[in-house]
Design a protein around this motif. Sequence first.
Motif, mmCIF file in Angstrom:
data_model
loop_
_atom_site.group_PDB
_atom_site.id
_atom_site.type_symbol
_atom_site.label_atom_id
_atom_site.label_comp_id
_atom_site.label_asym_id
_atom_site.label_seq_id
_atom_site.Cartn_x
_atom_site.Cartn_y
_atom_site.Cartn_z
ATOM 1 N N GLY A 257 23.560 1.147 6.401
ATOM 2 C CA GLY A 257 22.457 2.064 6.170
ATOM 3 C C GLY A 257 21.083 1.463 6.407
ATOM 4 O O GLY A 257 20.249 2.056 7.121
ATOM 5 N N ALA A 260 20.522 1.132 10.072
ATOM 6 C CA ALA A 260 20.386 2.438 10.723
ATOM 7 C C ALA A 260 18.991 3.011 10.521
ATOM 8 O O ALA A 260 18.515 3.813 11.336
ATOM 9 N N GLY A 261 18.317 2.615 9.429
ATOM 10 C CA GLY A 261 16.979 3.129 9.155
ATOM 11 C C GLY A 261 15.883 2.442 9.933
ATOM 12 O O GLY A 261 14.720 2.864 9.877
ATOM 13 N N GLN A 358 28.829 8.704 11.731
ATOM 14 C CA GLN A 358 27.468 8.170 11.762
ATOM 15 C C GLN A 358 26.753 8.392 10.429
ATOM 16 O O GLN A 358 25.993 7.528 9.971
ATOM 17 N N ARG A 359 27.013 9.522 9.806
ATOM 18 C CA ARG A 359 26.393 9.795 8.504
ATOM 19 C C ARG A 359 26.877 8.794 7.469
ATOM 20 O O ARG A 359 26.093 8.317 6.633
ATOM 21 N N ARG A 362 24.949 5.635 7.879
ATOM 22 C CA ARG A 362 23.588 5.750 7.334
ATOM 23 C C ARG A 362 23.577 5.710 5.807
ATOM 24 O O ARG A 362 22.627 5.232 5.200
#
Length: 459
Positions: A257, A260-261, A358-359, A362
């Motif tokens: 996560g 990804a940010g 993908q979620r 994240r």
Amino acid sequence: MPTFAIRLARSTGRLLLALVAVAALVVVFLALIALTDGAGSGVGAWLAALGVGVVAALWRGRRRRTRAARLVPFVPVVIAAALTASVCVPTTPMARQYPPDLPFVATQHWSLDTGSRVAVYHYPPAKSAARHPVPLVYLNGGPVRGISLLDHRFLRLLARQGHDVYAYEQAGGGRSDLLPMDQYTISRSVRDLGAVIRRLDTGRGKDKDNGTGTGTGQVDVLGFSSGGAVLTRALADPGVAAHMHRAIVAEPGPMDGPTAGITGHKGRESARDLAPAMTGPRSTYVPRYGVAFGLMRLGLLSPETGLIGQAEGVNAFTAADLGSDTASAYCARDAHRIPTEDSARNFSFSAAASLRVQRTVRDSPSIAAQLKRSRTPAMLMIAECSSQVRQWATAVLANDPAVRRTQYMPGVGHHMWNGLDDNNDRAAAVITAFLRDRPAPVPNYPTREEIPAFLRDHR
């Protein structure tokens, strides 16, 4: 003349009002689709929007004297109902239509101890080449996508150079069986990878040609793009990493996560927005699938949406629906010679399952602490014209002390083995050199110490 102008103005005004009414009802329908998550294939939202339109038409016609005049407000309702009804009607089979078998390699199906049933392809090493004793598993990108013909061609090249190559399509992709939508997670992808390499590592993976297992002790893994992200997380999992001999992380997606940010820069200019538009049929031109995939991409529909089923969505999605995403995997200078990566019969992509995986990436916590304990020898491959955020790759290098070399590949985009020029041979040379512990054919760049300069120089 003034009378004609007045009549024209009135007619134009009525037409505009009718168009506004149609558009308003379509917006109401789409809003209800989002609010209900497409329940019942969108029929509930359609009936509710129709009811709103009927009530509005009755209210508008309540003071009109003649029956014909009272029916006029219903015309936009009928038009809007016809337009939106097309979103509720499937135009592709609702049961999964799997791609036919490939003519050049047998499709095996392995039932993993995770519950997944995946399609596996085996390319034995060529007898004319020096055989590498450790089997190599290829994990493609997607994340829930079939292996393209372009990738199969590269895998055959590795086999000709003496590698015993196994590739499998992740659950839900290609010829692998679907999972319930809520089971598509990055953790499940790691567990499936672990199950595949354990099966090979313990010699239980049976070669369809001779009925024997590999029995080699450990397994090499090459993970590309989102497959590279799965491999990175596997390196941070001691139970999976224990069965890996060496790992090659090529152009990885975000590993967790926090990564990804990151909104850093990307590589050199890609062919996105420069290449000619992809040709071929597009499901997104069909109202049902255009609405479904569009709202999912905007986050207004969940991957578990009731508007279209998982199997129907996979059947409907075409290579042309990827749009400029394909071009972004090539350098700008290759914009007008991008190869055909796949055939329509072999192409398979699950947009909904991919979004869900993908979620979960994240939403996942940092794995940096676990990755710092990795001991599996690893190599990182970075493309010059990468469409990936650079920190996705440098985060692996910075946090994994077992990364022994980084290979910056000049002249190629995200899809490094793309069949253009000598790109396949160069990528194969880099992979073979690392797996056989030979000197690298290109400089070790960037090193950990060079990461700040690498990012600052926008390499």
